[in-house]
Motif scaffolding. Sequence first.
Motif, PDB file in Angstrom:
ATOM      1  N   MET A 119       0.919  -1.096  -0.060  1.00  0.00           N
ATOM      2  CA  MET A 119      -0.058  -0.058  -0.024  1.00  0.00           C
ATOM      3  C   MET A 119       0.848   1.365  -0.199  1.00  0.00           C
ATOM      4  SD  MET A 119      -3.245   0.827  -0.148  1.00  0.00           S
ATOM      5  CE  MET A 119      -4.226  -0.401   0.715  1.00  0.00           C
ATOM      6  N   ARG A 120       0.838   2.134  -0.975  1.00  0.00           N
ATOM      7  CA  ARG A 120       1.585   3.222  -1.274  1.00  0.00           C
ATOM      8  C   ARG A 120       0.692   4.655  -0.832  1.00  0.00           C
ATOM      9  NH1 ARG A 120       6.627   0.900  -2.069  1.00  0.00           N
ATOM     10  NH2 ARG A 120       6.592  -0.552  -3.532  1.00  0.00           N
ATOM     11  N   TYR A 121       1.328   5.404   0.050  1.00  0.00           N
ATOM     12  CA  TYR A 121       0.476   6.460   0.368  1.00  0.00           C
ATOM     13  C   TYR A 121       1.159   7.729  -0.044  1.00  0.00           C
ATOM     14  CZ  TYR A 121      -1.742   3.480   3.930  1.00  0.00           C
ATOM     15  OH  TYR A 121      -2.315   2.419   4.413  1.00  0.00           O
ATOM     16  N   TRP A 122       0.381   8.736  -0.884  1.00  0.00           N
ATOM     17  CA  TRP A 122       0.638   9.842  -1.543  1.00  0.00           C
ATOM     18  C   TRP A 122      -0.071  11.076  -0.846  1.00  0.00           C
ATOM     19  CZ3 TRP A 122       4.169   9.427  -5.423  1.00  0.00           C
ATOM     20  CH2 TRP A 122       4.460   8.356  -5.939  1.00  0.00           C
ATOM     21  N   LYS A 123       0.670  12.120  -0.598  1.00  0.00           N
ATOM     22  CA  LYS A 123       0.055  13.233  -0.243  1.00  0.00           C
ATOM     23  C   LYS A 123      -0.224  14.114  -1.424  1.00  0.00           C
ATOM     24  CE  LYS A 123       4.615  15.096   1.739  1.00  0.00           C
ATOM     25  NZ  LYS A 123       5.308  15.604   2.659  1.00  0.00           N
ATOM     26  N   LEU A 124      -1.506  14.785  -1.353  1.00  0.00           N
ATOM     27  CA  LEU A 124      -1.972  15.874  -2.449  1.00  0.00           C
ATOM     28  C   LEU A 124      -2.409  17.085  -1.873  1.00  0.00           C
ATOM     29  CD1 LEU A 124      -3.673  13.167  -4.722  1.00  0.00           C
ATOM     30  CD2 LEU A 124      -1.471  13.909  -4.935  1.00  0.00           C
ATOM     31  N   ASP A 125      -1.730  17.345  -0.758  1.00  0.00           N
ATOM     32  CA  ASP A 125      -2.080  18.774   0.134  1.00  0.00           C
ATOM     33  C   ASP A 125      -2.087  19.929  -1.038  1.00  0.00           C
ATOM     34  OD1 ASP A 125      -1.884  17.022   1.911  1.00  0.00           O
ATOM     35  OD2 ASP A 125       0.105  17.904   2.729  1.00  0.00           O
ATOM     36  N   GLY A 126      -3.532  20.596  -0.888  1.00  0.00           N
ATOM     37  CA  GLY A 126      -3.459  21.830  -1.679  1.00  0.00           C
ATOM     38  C   GLY A 126      -4.355  21.507  -3.032  1.00  0.00           C
ATOM     39  N   TYR A 127      -4.551  20.381  -3.500  1.00  0.00           N
ATOM     40  CA  TYR A 127      -5.312  20.089  -4.629  1.00  0.00           C
ATOM     41  C   TYR A 127      -6.688  20.158  -4.470  1.00  0.00           C
ATOM     42  CZ  TYR A 127      -0.962  18.909  -7.259  1.00  0.00           C
ATOM     43  OH  TYR A 127       0.459  18.778  -7.891  1.00  0.00           O
ATOM     44  N   GLN A 128      -7.435  20.545  -5.232  1.00  0.00           N
ATOM     45  CA  GLN A 128      -9.041  20.532  -5.230  1.00  0.00           C
ATOM     46  C   GLN A 128      -9.714  19.470  -5.612  1.00  0.00           C
ATOM     47  OE1 GLN A 128     -10.366  22.566  -2.659  1.00  0.00           O
ATOM     48  NE2 GLN A 128      -8.364  23.084  -2.376  1.00  0.00           N
ATOM     49  N   SER A 129      -9.270  19.105  -7.046  1.00  0.00           N
ATOM     50  CA  SER A 129      -9.954  18.261  -7.835  1.00  0.00           C
ATOM     51  C   SER A 129      -9.143  17.701  -8.819  1.00  0.00           C
ATOM     52  CB  SER A 129     -11.309  18.477  -8.266  1.00  0.00           C
ATOM     53  OG  SER A 129     -11.042  19.809  -9.225  1.00  0.00           O
ATOM     54  N   GLY A 130      -9.408  16.555  -9.861  1.00  0.00           N
ATOM     55  CA  GLY A 130      -8.733  16.502 -11.020  1.00  0.00           C
ATOM     56  C   GLY A 130      -8.361  14.839 -10.844  1.00  0.00           C
ATOM     57  N   THR A 131      -7.506  14.516 -11.859  1.00  0.00           N
ATOM     58  CA  THR A 131      -7.021  13.131 -11.814  1.00  0.00           C
ATOM     59  C   THR A 131      -5.873  12.829 -11.367  1.00  0.00           C
ATOM     60  OG1 THR A 131      -8.297  13.063 -13.986  1.00  0.00           O
ATOM     61  CG2 THR A 131      -6.768  11.149 -13.711  1.00  0.00           C
ATOM     62  N   PHE A 132      -5.813  11.926 -10.590  1.00  0.00           N
ATOM     63  CA  PHE A 132      -4.420  11.316 -10.003  1.00  0.00           C
ATOM     64  C   PHE A 132      -4.236  10.250 -10.631  1.00  0.00           C
ATOM     65  CE2 PHE A 132      -2.542   7.957  -7.085  1.00  0.00           C
ATOM     66  CZ  PHE A 132      -1.583   8.821  -6.677  1.00  0.00           C
ATOM     67  N   GLU A 133      -2.782  10.127 -10.801  1.00  0.00           N
ATOM     68  CA  GLU A 133      -2.419   8.796 -11.597  1.00  0.00           C
ATOM     69  C   GLU A 133      -1.141   8.173 -11.123  1.00  0.00           C
ATOM     70  OE1 GLU A 133      -1.780   7.008 -15.900  1.00  0.00           O
ATOM     71  OE2 GLU A 133      -1.604   9.030 -15.613  1.00  0.00           O
ATOM     72  N   GLN A 134      -1.070   6.832 -10.772  1.00  0.00           N
ATOM     73  CA  GLN A 134       0.399   6.238 -10.351  1.00  0.00           C
ATOM     74  C   GLN A 134       0.616   5.476 -11.414  1.00  0.00           C
ATOM     75  OE1 GLN A 134       1.388   4.415  -6.235  1.00  0.00           O
ATOM     76  NE2 GLN A 134       1.728   2.660  -7.812  1.00  0.00           N
ATOM     77  N   VAL A 135       1.848   5.445 -12.071  1.00  0.00           N
ATOM     78  CA  VAL A 135       2.116   4.544 -13.151  1.00  0.00           C
ATOM     79  C   VAL A 135       3.503   3.862 -12.423  1.00  0.00           C
ATOM     80  CG1 VAL A 135       3.592   4.617 -15.264  1.00  0.00           C
ATOM     81  CG2 VAL A 135       1.760   6.109 -14.857  1.00  0.00           C
ATOM     82  N   THR A 136       3.419   2.398 -12.807  1.00  0.00           N
ATOM     83  CA  THR A 136       4.154   1.555 -12.085  1.00  0.00           C
ATOM     84  C   THR A 136       4.927   0.552 -12.919  1.00  0.00           C
ATOM     85  OG1 THR A 136       2.818   1.803 -10.007  1.00  0.00           O
ATOM     86  CG2 THR A 136       4.488   0.020 -10.169  1.00  0.00           C
ATOM     87  N   TYR A 137       5.922   0.502 -13.010  1.00  0.00           N
ATOM     88  CA  TYR A 137       6.585  -0.611 -14.036  1.00  0.00           C
ATOM     89  C   TYR A 137       7.042  -1.976 -13.235  1.00  0.00           C
ATOM     90  CZ  TYR A 137       6.436   3.164 -17.361  1.00  0.00           C
ATOM     91  OH  TYR A 137       5.975   4.250 -18.065  1.00  0.00           O
TER      92      TYR A 137
END
Length: 159
Positions: free
Chosen positions: A127-145
């Motif tokens: 489980m990977r946790y990401w902080k997106l502080d300050g963003y309001q809306s939109g598309t989050f994407e994690q690309v993994t290889y």
Amino acid sequence: MKRLLVVAALFAALPGMIFAQAFRDMPRSGVASRPAPLLTSTHVTYVESAIGGPENVPPSQFLPQTERDHGGAIMDVAVFETGLASSRGASMNGVTLPHGSQYRTENYCGAGGWHVCRPGEEVQGFMRYWKLDGYQSGTFEQVTYSSRGQRFSARLFIR
């Protein structure tokens, strides 16, 4: 082991936002476990923000989206990876997130009955946790290889 029990107790007792905030800067677990198999999937499982509170995200074959509006001073997203990846990166609205945005990783074991790994268990996911502080809306994407160069994408439209 005592530290692990304290962490588990905190996880059960505190709402997700407080948990995420409390453990943002905590170092990775020192649990000795066997290595994971190759990466087979990724998906966004959770988002929490100052505006929308906690929200679980069910797996979807299309672009999943949150039910509630999210954003504000604090926003966190969790991505589950089944198997071991060789590299990853994330973006919000197409803009690469800065180094350090991924603030926590937990090892998971017991495919089908997932749980945080205990010493000696075979790691099967992360489980990977990401902080997106300050963003309001939109598309989050994690690309993994994967180590074989396969590309996996976990995306979420955040309202």
